[in-house]
Design a protein around this motif. Sequence first.
Motif, PDB file in Angstrom:
ATOM      1  N   TYR A   1     -13.843  15.805  34.801  1.00  0.00           N
ATOM      2  CA  TYR A   1     -12.721  16.713  34.537  1.00  0.00           C
ATOM      3  C   TYR A   1     -11.873  16.177  33.375  1.00  0.00           C
ATOM      4  N   ASP A   2     -11.539  14.898  33.446  1.00  0.00           N
ATOM      5  CA  ASP A   2     -10.723  14.294  32.392  1.00  0.00           C
ATOM      6  C   ASP A   2     -11.425  14.378  31.043  1.00  0.00           C
ATOM      7  N   TYR A   3     -12.747  14.194  31.048  1.00  0.00           N
ATOM      8  CA  TYR A   3     -13.493  14.298  29.794  1.00  0.00           C
ATOM      9  C   TYR A   3     -13.393  15.715  29.222  1.00  0.00           C
ATOM     10  N   CYS A   4     -13.537  16.703  30.078  1.00  0.00           N
ATOM     11  CA  CYS A   4     -13.456  18.099  29.610  1.00  0.00           C
ATOM     12  C   CYS A   4     -12.139  18.358  28.884  1.00  0.00           C
ATOM     13  N   LEU A   5     -11.043  17.854  29.424  1.00  0.00           N
ATOM     14  CA  LEU A   5      -9.736  18.084  28.813  1.00  0.00           C
ATOM     15  C   LEU A   5      -9.496  17.183  27.607  1.00  0.00           C
ATOM     16  N   ALA A   6     -10.061  15.981  27.632  1.00  0.00           N
ATOM     17  CA  ALA A   6      -9.873  15.052  26.511  1.00  0.00           C
ATOM     18  C   ALA A   6     -10.692  15.457  25.299  1.00  0.00           C
TER      19      ALA A   6
ATOM     20  N   GLY B   1      -5.472  26.897  26.559  1.00  0.00           N
ATOM     21  CA  GLY B   1      -4.750  25.852  25.849  1.00  0.00           C
ATOM     22  C   GLY B   1      -3.568  25.309  26.632  1.00  0.00           C
ATOM     23  N   THR B   2      -3.433  25.724  27.896  1.00  0.00           N
ATOM     24  CA  THR B   2      -2.322  25.288  28.752  1.00  0.00           C
ATOM     25  C   THR B   2      -2.846  24.317  29.797  1.00  0.00           C
ATOM     26  N   ARG B   3      -2.208  23.168  29.917  1.00  0.00           N
ATOM     27  CA  ARG B   3      -2.612  22.173  30.910  1.00  0.00           C
ATOM     28  C   ARG B   3      -1.930  22.444  32.238  1.00  0.00           C
ATOM     29  N   THR B   4      -2.691  22.309  33.313  1.00  0.00           N
ATOM     30  CA  THR B   4      -2.180  22.524  34.652  1.00  0.00           C
ATOM     31  C   THR B   4      -2.480  21.277  35.481  1.00  0.00           C
ATOM     32  N   PRO B   5      -1.540  20.316  35.551  1.00  0.00           N
ATOM     33  CA  PRO B   5      -1.792  19.065  36.283  1.00  0.00           C
ATOM     34  C   PRO B   5      -2.191  19.274  37.743  1.00  0.00           C
ATOM     35  N   ALA B   6      -1.721  20.343  38.355  1.00  0.00           N
ATOM     36  CA  ALA B   6      -2.036  20.580  39.772  1.00  0.00           C
ATOM     37  C   ALA B   6      -3.541  20.769  39.979  1.00  0.00           C
TER      38      ALA B   6
ATOM     39  N   PRO C   1     -12.118  18.817  24.422  1.00  0.00           N
ATOM     40  CA  PRO C   1     -12.369  20.241  24.674  1.00  0.00           C
ATOM     41  C   PRO C   1     -13.440  20.844  23.769  1.00  0.00           C
ATOM     42  N   GLN C   2     -13.517  20.400  22.525  1.00  0.00           N
ATOM     43  CA  GLN C   2     -14.518  20.983  21.627  1.00  0.00           C
ATOM     44  C   GLN C   2     -15.930  20.626  22.078  1.00  0.00           C
ATOM     45  N   ASP C   3     -16.142  19.398  22.557  1.00  0.00           N
ATOM     46  CA  ASP C   3     -17.455  19.031  23.097  1.00  0.00           C
ATOM     47  C   ASP C   3     -17.785  19.891  24.309  1.00  0.00           C
ATOM     48  N   THR C   4     -16.809  20.074  25.182  1.00  0.00           N
ATOM     49  CA  THR C   4     -17.024  20.873  26.390  1.00  0.00           C
ATOM     50  C   THR C   4     -17.370  22.315  26.024  1.00  0.00           C
ATOM     51  N   LEU C   5     -16.629  22.884  25.094  1.00  0.00           N
ATOM     52  CA  LEU C   5     -16.892  24.257  24.672  1.00  0.00           C
ATOM     53  C   LEU C   5     -18.242  24.372  23.977  1.00  0.00           C
ATOM     54  N   LEU C   6     -18.643  23.349  23.238  1.00  0.00           N
ATOM     55  CA  LEU C   6     -19.963  23.351  22.605  1.00  0.00           C
ATOM     56  C   LEU C   6     -21.060  23.404  23.668  1.00  0.00           C
ATOM     57  N   LEU C   7     -20.919  22.574  24.694  1.00  0.00           N
ATOM     58  CA  LEU C   7     -21.942  22.547  25.743  1.00  0.00           C
ATOM     59  C   LEU C   7     -22.023  23.892  26.468  1.00  0.00           C
ATOM     60  N   ASP C   8     -20.921  24.650  26.483  1.00  0.00           N
ATOM     61  CA  ASP C   8     -20.943  26.006  27.034  1.00  0.00           C
ATOM     62  C   ASP C   8     -21.621  26.984  26.078  1.00  0.00           C
ATOM     63  N   ALA C   9     -21.355  26.818  24.797  1.00  0.00           N
ATOM     64  CA  ALA C   9     -21.806  27.786  23.794  1.00  0.00           C
ATOM     65  C   ALA C   9     -23.277  27.619  23.419  1.00  0.00           C
ATOM     66  N   LEU C  10     -23.794  26.423  23.588  1.00  0.00           N
ATOM     67  CA  LEU C  10     -25.159  26.136  23.160  1.00  0.00           C
ATOM     68  C   LEU C  10     -25.864  25.368  24.265  1.00  0.00           C
ATOM     69  N   GLY C  11     -26.872  25.981  24.835  1.00  0.00           N
ATOM     70  CA  GLY C  11     -27.578  25.356  25.949  1.00  0.00           C
ATOM     71  C   GLY C  11     -28.760  24.527  25.503  1.00  0.00           C
TER      72      GLY C  11
ATOM     73  N   SER D   1     -20.209  12.997  27.279  1.00  0.00           N
ATOM     74  CA  SER D   1     -19.806  13.481  28.600  1.00  0.00           C
ATOM     75  C   SER D   1     -20.450  12.642  29.703  1.00  0.00           C
ATOM     76  N   GLN D   2     -21.717  12.385  29.558  1.00  0.00           N
ATOM     77  CA  GLN D   2     -22.438  11.616  30.569  1.00  0.00           C
ATOM     78  C   GLN D   2     -21.928  10.183  30.666  1.00  0.00           C
ATOM     79  N   GLU D   3     -21.551   9.599  29.548  1.00  0.00           N
ATOM     80  CA  GLU D   3     -21.050   8.224  29.571  1.00  0.00           C
ATOM     81  C   GLU D   3     -19.815   8.100  30.453  1.00  0.00           C
ATOM     82  N   ARG D   4     -18.981   9.140  30.473  1.00  0.00           N
ATOM     83  CA  ARG D   4     -17.799   9.106  31.349  1.00  0.00           C
ATOM     84  C   ARG D   4     -18.220   9.009  32.804  1.00  0.00           C
ATOM     85  N   ALA D   5     -19.190   9.822  33.194  1.00  0.00           N
ATOM     86  CA  ALA D   5     -19.653   9.806  34.578  1.00  0.00           C
ATOM     87  C   ALA D   5     -20.341   8.486  34.910  1.00  0.00           C
TER      88      ALA D   5
END
Length: 194
Positions: free
Chosen positions: A91-96, A173-178, A98-108, A65-69
């Motif tokens: 933002y793009d990393y979170c969607l690309a 699981g639904t993408r919202t481009p807006a 998702p399992q990494d993003t959810l892991l970072l939420d689930a485990l601090g 995640s950090q490498e993207r930033a």
Amino acid sequence: MSRQVFSTDAILDAARDVVVQRGARGATVEAIARAAGVPVGSIYHRFDSLAELLARTWLRAAQRSQERALAVPVSPEEPLASAEAVALAMYDYCLAEPQDTLLLDALGRTELLNMDLGALRAQLETVNERVEALMATLARELYGRADRRTRDLVLLALVDLPHGFAQRQLASGTRTPARRERLPAAVRAVLAEG
């Protein structure tokens, strides 16, 4: 008879998926071995403990995640545009991933630091240093100072806000481009508070 070799990344992926599905307390070596399709011994061959496996799984997600930033060029002449670009990258990393993003939420990280990690503790304690330096640089360029308040605003705009914009999409699981289109304006609004 040849010995089957199992990928470390496959084990880390399985650990990530188990934590996301069951939470950190539900992540056992046995559950991870089942999810990875490997013998328990293969996990203990690579990792000294469950704590090390979880920490390495978390570190991999955090560093990706950090490498993207950190890959976004930051221009001192256009700090606001740079900030928007970093937020969009997050933002793009979170969607690309998702399992990494959810892991970072689930485990601090704090939860991990309460575990017995041995030498890995130092890596976990310092993992955010480069991103914190980026946030401080942007705070100085945007506000002329990098005190706690301005760094917190930059962190809110460039990490928390993109993550929040992606979170509902990850859950549904639904993408919202807006949402992506609206993110730069939201980043500007938050940073205007400084």
